[in-house]
Design a protein around this motif. Sequence first.
Motif, short mmCIF file in Angstrom:
data_model
loop_
_atom_site.label_atom_id
_atom_site.label_comp_id
_atom_site.label_asym_id
_atom_site.label_seq_id
_atom_site.Cartn_x
_atom_site.Cartn_y
_atom_site.Cartn_z
N ASP A 43 0.97 -1.15 -0.04
CA ASP A 43 -0.11 -0.06 0.01
C ASP A 43 0.90 1.19 0.01
O ASP A 43 1.49 1.55 1.00
CB ASP A 43 -0.88 0.09 1.28
N ASN A 44 1.06 1.91 -1.19
CA ASN A 44 1.64 2.92 -1.48
C ASN A 44 0.97 4.25 -1.07
O ASN A 44 1.65 5.47 -1.45
CB ASN A 44 2.39 3.09 -2.61
N SER A 45 -0.20 4.23 -0.65
CA SER A 45 -0.81 5.58 -0.53
C SER A 45 -0.33 6.66 0.50
O SER A 45 -0.25 7.68 -0.06
CB SER A 45 -2.27 5.23 -0.07
N LEU A 49 1.14 10.11 -0.79
CA LEU A 49 0.68 11.51 -0.31
C LEU A 49 1.83 12.40 -0.26
O LEU A 49 2.04 13.32 -0.46
CB LEU A 49 -0.08 11.22 1.04
N ASP A 71 1.26 6.57 -10.22
CA ASP A 71 0.55 7.74 -10.00
C ASP A 71 1.23 8.88 -10.84
O ASP A 71 2.16 8.61 -11.44
CB ASP A 71 0.45 8.12 -8.61
#
Length: 408
Positions: free
Chosen positions: A31-33, A37, A103
């Motif tokens: 999970d690179n969220s 950010l 992203d």
Amino acid sequence: MHRSVVFAALSLLVSSVAGLPIQRRTDNATDNSANLLVLKFANVLEQLETEFYSQALQKFQTSDFTAAGFSDASVPIQQFTNIQSDESTHTTVLESTIQSLGDSAITGCSFDFSSVLTDVATMAPVARLVENVGVGAYLGAAHLVTDPIILTDAASIVTVEARHQTILNVLNGGTAIPAAFDLPLLPQEVLAIAGPFISGCSVGIDALPSLTVTNTDTIAAGTTLSFNFDAQSSISDTSTLSCQMLAGGMPFSLTLPFDACVVPSGLQGPVAIYVTNDTQPLANNPRDRFTGNIVAGPTMAFLDGTPETLSNLAKSGSAVSGGDVSGSATDTASTEISTSTISPEEASSILASASATATASDSSATGTAEDANSIPSSANTTTGPSSDGAINVDGWTFVPNPASSSSA
Ligand SMILES: *[C@@H]1O[C@H](CO)[C@@H](O)[C@H](O)[C@H]1NC(C)=O
Ligand SMILES: *[C@@H]1O[C@H](CO)[C@@H](O)[C@H](O)[C@H]1NC(C)=O
Ligand SMILES: *[C@@H]1O[C@H](CO)[C@@H](O)[C@H](O)[C@H]1NC(C)=O
């Protein structure tokens, strides 16, 4: 440096920044969220920094720098050019890293610095602010990064930002290395300061409300600060508010009554100032810093000790009142600041002494302002004993807040 060396170094850095997260992403659905950010936020700040220096270098000529007191304009121009190049490289590399994680960087941001690019004397302290906020932003986001490789790469940027910070301290006549610790700033705190420059894009983080120090006379130790912030008019009883000051190395902020927010002596370096609606001090540790009581802020100010010889080197003799080097040396001895970090006990004693001097001094205690040999002279910096001799003035740079500027 030769261009090929720059490119080799850059591509090495890009592969080092971008390589490992890609592998992890294919091996394991990490999970690179949180990492994204932070990377996207850092990228916007680097865009801001790049634009700031680009616009400043485009606007100001050699004569503008000499008018601001630099004996040789090439001294600041070389440094600003070098810093601009670093910030631009950081922007590009962070963008590549974000792309490598699938992203894209935040685009469409506009950066309006017109209110602070009026002259070099106004621009230089803002450059100092930008670098300090940049360092604070990387430090304050570190605990959010879950990938140790990204953390290391971010650290390799923050050390360079810290070099910029020192150069800007010197070019502003301040203390080169003012404290043993820097101050982490949370993303929403960074935006309280930098947000007013940014428009046209969303960084996905809610800014804390901006805070402006409204004192117009020179600010020094013993000065009672006055403020302006958006929600102020709706708060009828300001006795419930506190003013808080947090500097690097302090475990918790100094908490003062809003109506008696007196600049203490004994603080040195960049200081973040907040208005809160209770007396709970803010933790230095960004992970545990409770921001729910912050009504406005932070805003930043710089408390400098007696001007250092190094800072004098960048300036013309006329910028140094009297041009007397031995006089400066004496001043250094008599106003030396013994500590740059403070324990809660020391904080209480600073608080007590600040309260004691609150009524004894007023904002006109600025007799030595002209001796501060600061660049720029309009930056509200002062150093030396107060006019009544009762307190030691550490110096203060008032940084213009774009939110309050009428010259937009
Ligand atoms: C990814 O790695 C983490 C530990 O780093 C592990 O808990 C998780 O189960 C892994 N996920 C997959 C899809 O392999
Ligand atoms: C204090 O300020 C925060 C942030 O504006 C607000 O959410 C909170 O309700 C306020 N608390 C009180 C007691 O006024
Ligand atoms: C201090 O800064 C304010 C805001 O930039 C300015 O209006 C004021 O003239 C300055 N004071 C001095 C003494 O330079």
